[in-house]
Design a protein around this motif. Structure first.
Motif, PDB file in Angstrom:
ATOM      1  N   GLU A  67       4.624   1.887   3.447  1.00 43.84           N
ATOM      2  CA  GLU A  67       3.361   1.451   2.832  1.00 43.84           C
ATOM      3  C   GLU A  67       3.226  -0.070   2.773  1.00 43.84           C
ATOM      4  O   GLU A  67       2.129  -0.579   2.560  1.00 43.84           O
ATOM      5  CB  GLU A  67       3.260   1.993   1.396  1.00 43.84           C
ATOM      6  CG  GLU A  67       2.909   3.460   1.329  1.00 43.84           C
ATOM      7  CD  GLU A  67       2.670   3.922  -0.099  1.00 43.84           C
ATOM      8  OE1 GLU A  67       1.744   4.695  -0.320  1.00 43.84           O
ATOM      9  OE2 GLU A  67       3.430   3.477  -0.996  1.00 43.84           O
ATOM     10  N   ARG A  71      -1.706   7.768   5.039  1.00 41.99           N
ATOM     11  CA  ARG A  71      -1.342   7.114   6.293  1.00 41.99           C
ATOM     12  C   ARG A  71       0.178   7.027   6.429  1.00 41.99           C
ATOM     13  O   ARG A  71       0.753   7.353   7.468  1.00 41.99           O
ATOM     14  CB  ARG A  71      -1.977   5.714   6.331  1.00 41.99           C
ATOM     15  CG  ARG A  71      -1.645   4.891   7.557  1.00 41.99           C
ATOM     16  CD  ARG A  71      -2.698   4.961   8.640  1.00 41.99           C
ATOM     17  NE  ARG A  71      -3.888   4.214   8.293  1.00 41.99           N
ATOM     18  CZ  ARG A  71      -4.164   2.987   8.735  1.00 41.99           C
ATOM     19  NH1 ARG A  71      -3.315   2.367   9.527  1.00 41.99           N
ATOM     20  NH2 ARG A  71      -5.282   2.385   8.399  1.00 41.99           N
ATOM     21  N   GLU A 118      -5.365   6.461   0.459  1.00 39.00           N
ATOM     22  CA  GLU A 118      -5.383   6.339   1.914  1.00 39.00           C
ATOM     23  C   GLU A 118      -4.050   5.800   2.426  1.00 39.00           C
ATOM     24  O   GLU A 118      -3.543   6.218   3.470  1.00 39.00           O
ATOM     25  CB  GLU A 118      -6.527   5.401   2.322  1.00 39.00           C
ATOM     26  CG  GLU A 118      -6.874   5.537   3.783  1.00 39.00           C
ATOM     27  CD  GLU A 118      -7.865   4.495   4.244  1.00 39.00           C
ATOM     28  OE1 GLU A 118      -8.530   3.872   3.393  1.00 39.00           O
ATOM     29  OE2 GLU A 118      -7.943   4.289   5.472  1.00 39.00           O
ATOM     30  N   ARG A 119      -3.513   4.877   1.644  1.00 40.98           N
ATOM     31  CA  ARG A 119      -2.217   4.288   2.002  1.00 40.98           C
ATOM     32  C   ARG A 119      -1.138   5.378   2.043  1.00 40.98           C
ATOM     33  O   ARG A 119      -0.343   5.456   2.963  1.00 40.98           O
ATOM     34  CB  ARG A 119      -1.882   3.231   0.954  1.00 40.98           C
ATOM     35  CG  ARG A 119      -0.720   2.370   1.292  1.00 40.98           C
ATOM     36  CD  ARG A 119      -0.770   1.110   0.477  1.00 40.98           C
ATOM     37  NE  ARG A 119      -0.424   1.354  -0.912  1.00 40.98           N
ATOM     38  CZ  ARG A 119      -0.934   0.704  -1.949  1.00 40.98           C
ATOM     39  NH1 ARG A 119      -1.823  -0.242  -1.778  1.00 40.98           N
ATOM     40  NH2 ARG A 119      -0.565   0.987  -3.181  1.00 40.98           N
ATOM     41  N   ASN A 149      -3.655  -3.504   2.016  1.00 39.68           N
ATOM     42  CA  ASN A 149      -5.117  -3.699   1.961  1.00 39.68           C
ATOM     43  C   ASN A 149      -5.867  -2.381   1.770  1.00 39.68           C
ATOM     44  O   ASN A 149      -7.066  -2.379   1.510  1.00 39.68           O
ATOM     45  CB  ASN A 149      -5.603  -4.394   3.235  1.00 39.68           C
ATOM     46  CG  ASN A 149      -5.191  -3.628   4.479  1.00 39.68           C
ATOM     47  OD1 ASN A 149      -4.138  -2.972   4.498  1.00 39.68           O
ATOM     48  ND2 ASN A 149      -6.010  -3.676   5.515  1.00 39.68           N
ATOM     49  N   LEU A 150      -5.164  -1.248   1.890  1.00 43.22           N
ATOM     50  CA  LEU A 150      -5.844   0.052   1.783  1.00 43.22           C
ATOM     51  C   LEU A 150      -5.814   0.565   0.345  1.00 43.22           C
ATOM     52  O   LEU A 150      -4.934   0.216  -0.438  1.00 43.22           O
ATOM     53  CB  LEU A 150      -5.153   1.088   2.679  1.00 43.22           C
ATOM     54  CG  LEU A 150      -5.099   0.797   4.169  1.00 43.22           C
ATOM     55  CD1 LEU A 150      -4.395   1.934   4.894  1.00 43.22           C
ATOM     56  CD2 LEU A 150      -6.500   0.585   4.731  1.00 43.22           C
ATOM     57  N   GLU A 151      -6.768   1.444   0.031  1.00 42.17           N
ATOM     58  CA  GLU A 151      -6.751   2.158  -1.246  1.00 42.17           C
ATOM     59  C   GLU A 151      -5.473   2.981  -1.341  1.00 42.17           C
ATOM     60  O   GLU A 151      -4.967   3.467  -0.330  1.00 42.17           O
ATOM     61  CB  GLU A 151      -7.948   3.117  -1.326  1.00 42.17           C
ATOM     62  CG  GLU A 151      -9.306   2.442  -1.354  1.00 42.17           C
ATOM     63  CD  GLU A 151      -9.511   1.661  -2.644  1.00 42.17           C
ATOM     64  OE1 GLU A 151      -8.969   2.088  -3.682  1.00 42.17           O
ATOM     65  OE2 GLU A 151     -10.196   0.626  -2.591  1.00 42.17           O
ATOM     66  N   LYS A 152      -5.030   3.197  -2.563  1.00 40.21           N
ATOM     67  CA  LYS A 152      -3.746   3.864  -2.796  1.00 40.21           C
ATOM     68  C   LYS A 152      -3.659   5.227  -2.077  1.00 40.21           C
ATOM     69  O   LYS A 152      -2.667   5.518  -1.409  1.00 40.21           O
ATOM     70  CB  LYS A 152      -3.554   4.059  -4.297  1.00 40.21           C
ATOM     71  CG  LYS A 152      -2.136   4.328  -4.710  1.00 40.21           C
ATOM     72  CD  LYS A 152      -2.060   4.229  -6.235  1.00 40.21           C
ATOM     73  CE  LYS A 152      -0.711   4.453  -6.845  1.00 40.21           C
ATOM     74  NZ  LYS A 152       0.288   5.215  -6.224  1.00 40.21           N
ATOM     75  N   LEU A 198       0.485  -1.881   4.415  1.00 42.73           N
ATOM     76  CA  LEU A 198      -0.845  -1.271   4.251  1.00 42.73           C
ATOM     77  C   LEU A 198      -1.483  -1.632   2.913  1.00 42.73           C
ATOM     78  O   LEU A 198      -2.320  -0.893   2.396  1.00 42.73           O
ATOM     79  CB  LEU A 198      -0.721   0.262   4.329  1.00 42.73           C
ATOM     80  CG  LEU A 198      -0.025   0.824   5.558  1.00 42.73           C
ATOM     81  CD1 LEU A 198       0.182   2.324   5.418  1.00 42.73           C
ATOM     82  CD2 LEU A 198      -0.848   0.506   6.810  1.00 42.73           C
ATOM     83  N   TYR A 244       0.693   0.575  10.571  1.00 45.30           N
ATOM     84  CA  TYR A 244      -0.157  -0.604  10.537  1.00 45.30           C
ATOM     85  C   TYR A 244      -1.208  -0.545  11.660  1.00 45.30           C
ATOM     86  O   TYR A 244      -2.125  -1.339  11.716  1.00 45.30           O
ATOM     87  CB  TYR A 244       0.803  -1.784  10.702  1.00 45.30           C
ATOM     88  CG  TYR A 244       0.243  -3.161  10.638  1.00 45.30           C
ATOM     89  CD1 TYR A 244      -0.468  -3.593   9.526  1.00 45.30           C
ATOM     90  CD2 TYR A 244       0.470  -4.065  11.680  1.00 45.30           C
ATOM     91  CE1 TYR A 244      -0.952  -4.883   9.470  1.00 45.30           C
ATOM     92  CE2 TYR A 244      -0.013  -5.353  11.628  1.00 45.30           C
ATOM     93  CZ  TYR A 244      -0.723  -5.757  10.524  1.00 45.30           C
ATOM     94  OH  TYR A 244      -1.200  -7.022  10.481  1.00 45.30           O
ATOM     95  N   ASP A 245      -1.076   0.453  12.537  1.00 41.68           N
ATOM     96  CA  ASP A 245      -1.929   0.634  13.709  1.00 41.68           C
ATOM     97  C   ASP A 245      -2.085  -0.657  14.515  1.00 41.68           C
ATOM     98  O   ASP A 245      -3.185  -1.157  14.711  1.00 41.68           O
ATOM     99  CB  ASP A 245      -3.314   1.153  13.283  1.00 41.68           C
ATOM    100  CG  ASP A 245      -4.115   1.616  14.499  1.00 41.68           C
ATOM    101  OD1 ASP A 245      -3.493   1.965  15.516  1.00 41.68           O
ATOM    102  OD2 ASP A 245      -5.353   1.620  14.424  1.00 41.68           O
TER     103      ASP A 245
END
Ligand SMILES: Nc1ncnc2c1ncn2[C@@H]1O[C@H](COP(=O)(O)OP(=O)(O)OP(=O)(O)O)[C@@H](O)[C@H]1O
Ligand SMILES: [Mg+2]
Length: 250
Positions: free
Chosen positions: A97, A111, A107-108, A102-105, A100, A148-149
């Motif tokens: 995580e 992912r 979604e993180r 920058n993502l909402e919890k 990541l 992190y794509d």
């Protein structure tokens, strides 16, 4: 994840003061291509990857990481290092995580779990790195880089610290993990077998300052196994050029 990114190096030269490290590197890594770099120790392979990552700049020439879909520069780079470079105080999940934030919890979490599943570590999400084997740590590193794509994946001797058996297993796993992702990969190794097994294209670099002295496209398809005739032919051919650089007689 539709990454469609190429890396174009044009006349790339790098000096550290008086020390010439890279000399006139010209190559293109196509979208989805797996490019492997071999060369004598200290010739400039890690330096080359750090330039592609944008951690440092060429002394002359340039490196373009281009997003072919959007005709604009790509930027996201995932890096997997030889030493595992995990945060020991974070869990496996926490490590994945960590790129990541920058993502909402929610979604993180989704992912990170998706990629942990990809590398077969979903049951170890709450373990700490200390409790993992070398191969497992390296899977966490791969999951973190992929989560992190990134537009391109840079791997600097990622399996160098693994025992021979685990290393082979991880080579096969890496093929499986990357299936369907279309990532462009730049991968550094000292193992010719690893190079032939993984690569679409192998580059052999010279002694420092590193130039590209040989390029081989590996076209094995279903014959991608370590003891096949064509596999061993590629190995011999590449070894010949590599030995000429390291001064090892055949
Ligand atoms: N930031 C830096 N400042 C000065 N010299 C550097 C720097 N980074 C690397 N070098 C030098 O550049 C040369 C190439 O180093 P690099 O780490 O790229 O080699 P390498 O091919 O990755 O070697 P190895 O196979 O042992 O990992 C070495 O002589 C090293 O000392
Ligand atoms: Mg290196």
């Amino acid at each position: 994840m539709g990454n469609n990114v190429s890396v174009v190096c044009t006349n790339v030269t790098k000096n550290f003061g008086e020390l010439g490290v890279l000399e006139d590197i010209n190559l293109t890594v196509q979208p989805g291509e797996f490019a492997v770099f071999l060369g004598p120790s200290g010739c400039g392979k890690s330096t080359f990857l750090s330039l592609v990552a944008g951690f440092d700049f060429p002394s002359s020439g340039n490196i373009q990481v281009m997003d072919m879909d959007q005709a604009k520069p790509g930027k996201h780079v995932g890096f997997v290092f030889q030493e595992y470079a995990l945060f020991p105080w974070k869990t496996v999940l926490g490590n994945v995580e960590s790129g990541l934030l920058n993502l909402e919890k929610a979604e993180r979490l989704d992912r990170a779990m998706f990629y942990l599943e990809k590398v077969g570590l979903e049951d170890f999400a709450n373990e700490y790195p200390l409790r993992l084997s070398g191969g497992m740590k390296q899977r966490v590193g791969i999951a973190r880089a992929l989560a992190y794509d990134p537009d391109i994946l840079l791997m600097d001797e990622p399996f160098g610290a693994l025992d021979a058996q685990t290393r082979k297993y991880m080579q096969q796993e890496l093929h499986r993990i990357l299936e369907g992702f279309q990532k462009s990969v730049l991968f550094v190794t000292h193992s010719v077998l690893e190079a032939v097994y993984l690569a679409d294209t192998v580059y052999v670099m010279s002694k420092r300052p590193a130039r590209i002295v040989y390029r081989e496209e590996i076209d094995l398809g279903e014959e991608r196994h370590y003891t096949g005739d064509r596999f061993l032919q590629y190995r011999e051919e590449i070894l010949h050029y590599l030995n000429a650089q390291t001064g090892i007689s055949e």
